[in-house]
Write a protein that holds these residues in place. Structure first.
Motif, PDB file in Angstrom:
ATOM      1  N   GLN A 176      -7.185   2.011   4.056  1.00  0.00           N
ATOM      2  CA  GLN A 176      -7.131   3.463   4.105  1.00  0.00           C
ATOM      3  C   GLN A 176      -5.757   3.848   4.608  1.00  0.00           C
ATOM      4  O   GLN A 176      -5.256   3.291   5.584  1.00  0.00           O
ATOM      5  N   ALA A 177      -5.115   4.783   3.897  1.00  0.00           N
ATOM      6  CA  ALA A 177      -3.816   5.314   4.311  1.00  0.00           C
ATOM      7  C   ALA A 177      -4.006   6.789   4.632  1.00  0.00           C
ATOM      8  O   ALA A 177      -4.479   7.561   3.792  1.00  0.00           O
ATOM      9  N   MET A 217      -1.961  16.794   4.315  1.00  0.00           N
ATOM     10  CA  MET A 217      -2.447  15.449   4.620  1.00  0.00           C
ATOM     11  C   MET A 217      -3.282  14.947   3.452  1.00  0.00           C
ATOM     12  O   MET A 217      -3.999  15.725   2.825  1.00  0.00           O
ATOM     13  N   LYS A 218      -3.152  13.659   3.193  1.00  0.00           N
ATOM     14  CA  LYS A 218      -3.980  12.998   2.192  1.00  0.00           C
ATOM     15  C   LYS A 218      -4.624  11.791   2.856  1.00  0.00           C
ATOM     16  O   LYS A 218      -3.978  11.097   3.639  1.00  0.00           O
ATOM     17  N   THR A 219      -5.876  11.569   2.537  1.00  0.00           N
ATOM     18  CA  THR A 219      -6.517  10.323   2.911  1.00  0.00           C
ATOM     19  C   THR A 219      -6.705   9.537   1.614  1.00  0.00           C
ATOM     20  O   THR A 219      -7.263  10.053   0.638  1.00  0.00           O
ATOM     21  N   VAL A 220      -6.155   8.333   1.596  1.00  0.00           N
ATOM     22  CA  VAL A 220      -6.150   7.513   0.386  1.00  0.00           C
ATOM     23  C   VAL A 220      -6.914   6.229   0.686  1.00  0.00           C
ATOM     24  O   VAL A 220      -6.566   5.501   1.621  1.00  0.00           O
ATOM     25  N   ILE A 260       0.835  -1.204   0.000  1.00  0.00           N
ATOM     26  CA  ILE A 260       0.000   0.000   0.000  1.00  0.00           C
ATOM     27  C   ILE A 260       0.870   1.254   0.000  1.00  0.00           C
ATOM     28  O   ILE A 260       0.611   2.199  -0.751  1.00  0.00           O
ATOM     29  N   SER A 261       1.914   1.268   0.808  1.00  0.00           N
ATOM     30  CA  SER A 261       2.845   2.411   0.819  1.00  0.00           C
ATOM     31  C   SER A 261       3.465   2.619  -0.553  1.00  0.00           C
ATOM     32  O   SER A 261       3.635   3.758  -0.998  1.00  0.00           O
ATOM     33  N   SER A 313       5.044  10.371   6.200  1.00  0.00           N
ATOM     34  CA  SER A 313       4.665   9.249   7.056  1.00  0.00           C
ATOM     35  C   SER A 313       3.238   8.855   6.713  1.00  0.00           C
ATOM     36  O   SER A 313       2.509   9.615   6.078  1.00  0.00           O
ATOM     37  N   SER A 314       2.880   7.646   7.134  1.00  0.00           N
ATOM     38  CA  SER A 314       1.504   7.210   6.895  1.00  0.00           C
ATOM     39  C   SER A 314       1.061   6.249   7.984  1.00  0.00           C
ATOM     40  O   SER A 314       1.880   5.601   8.635  1.00  0.00           O
ATOM     41  N   GLN A 315      -0.228   6.202   8.155  1.00  0.00           N
ATOM     42  CA  GLN A 315      -0.860   5.237   9.049  1.00  0.00           C
ATOM     43  C   GLN A 315      -1.848   4.468   8.181  1.00  0.00           C
ATOM     44  O   GLN A 315      -2.728   5.066   7.557  1.00  0.00           O
TER      45      GLN A 315
END
Length: 159
Positions: free
Chosen positions: A99-100, A120-123, A16-17, A88-90
């Protein structure tokens, strides 16, 4: 195809990353902007929805509505050395959906002035066979009155 229950969490998060980083890597100024836009078509589902907020009325784009003006801007010469990168991502995954939540940075030079901004991005992604693809993405950038808490930007060119 590896069944989702047998795929490790680390492997899934890495895949996903990689999709998110490929998405961001398309945003580089220069004459090859149109060729890099193909990266977007590879990671986005054809029906994906992209939304920009950034303190304005939300703009909602289809894939091609999103890509066309970015090719024009990045190839126009207006922005020099433009690039975006993942800080960075969660990532959260459930079965074939993910969801990232991503912190990102972007930098460029415009009219001789250097810029560095963060956002910030929500993917949202879905698993399609053996790969992950973006089904929706929305972003907002820092601005007066809106800062990312505890933000420590990391420039991959320096690392």
């Amino acid at each position: 195809m590896t069944p989702p229950q047998q795929e490790s969490e680390a492997s899934t998060n890495s895949a996903i990353s990689a999709v998110v980083e490929r998405f961001l890597s398309a945003f580089v100024s220069g004459t090859e902007a149109a060729q890099r836009a193909e990266l977007l078509r590879e990671v986005l589902l054809p029906e994906a929805i992209i939304v920009r907020t950034c303190g304005q009325q939300p703009a909602i784009y289809s894939v091609e509505e999103f890509i066309a003006p970015r090719i024009e801007l990045l190839s126009s010469g207006r922005f020099e050395n433009f690039r975006e990168w993942l800080v960075s991502s969660q990532i959260e995954v459930f079965g074939d959906i993910a969801q990232a939540w991503c912190r990102y940075s972007k930098s460029w030079t415009e009219a001789g002035e250097e810029h560095l901004e963060h956002g910030m991005k929500t993917v949202h992604l879905i698993r399609t066979g053996d790969e992950w693809r973006i089904s929706a993405m929305a972003w907002d950038d820092e601005r007066s009155g809106l800062k990312i808490p505890d933000f420590q930007p990391r420039d991959p060119a320096i690392a």
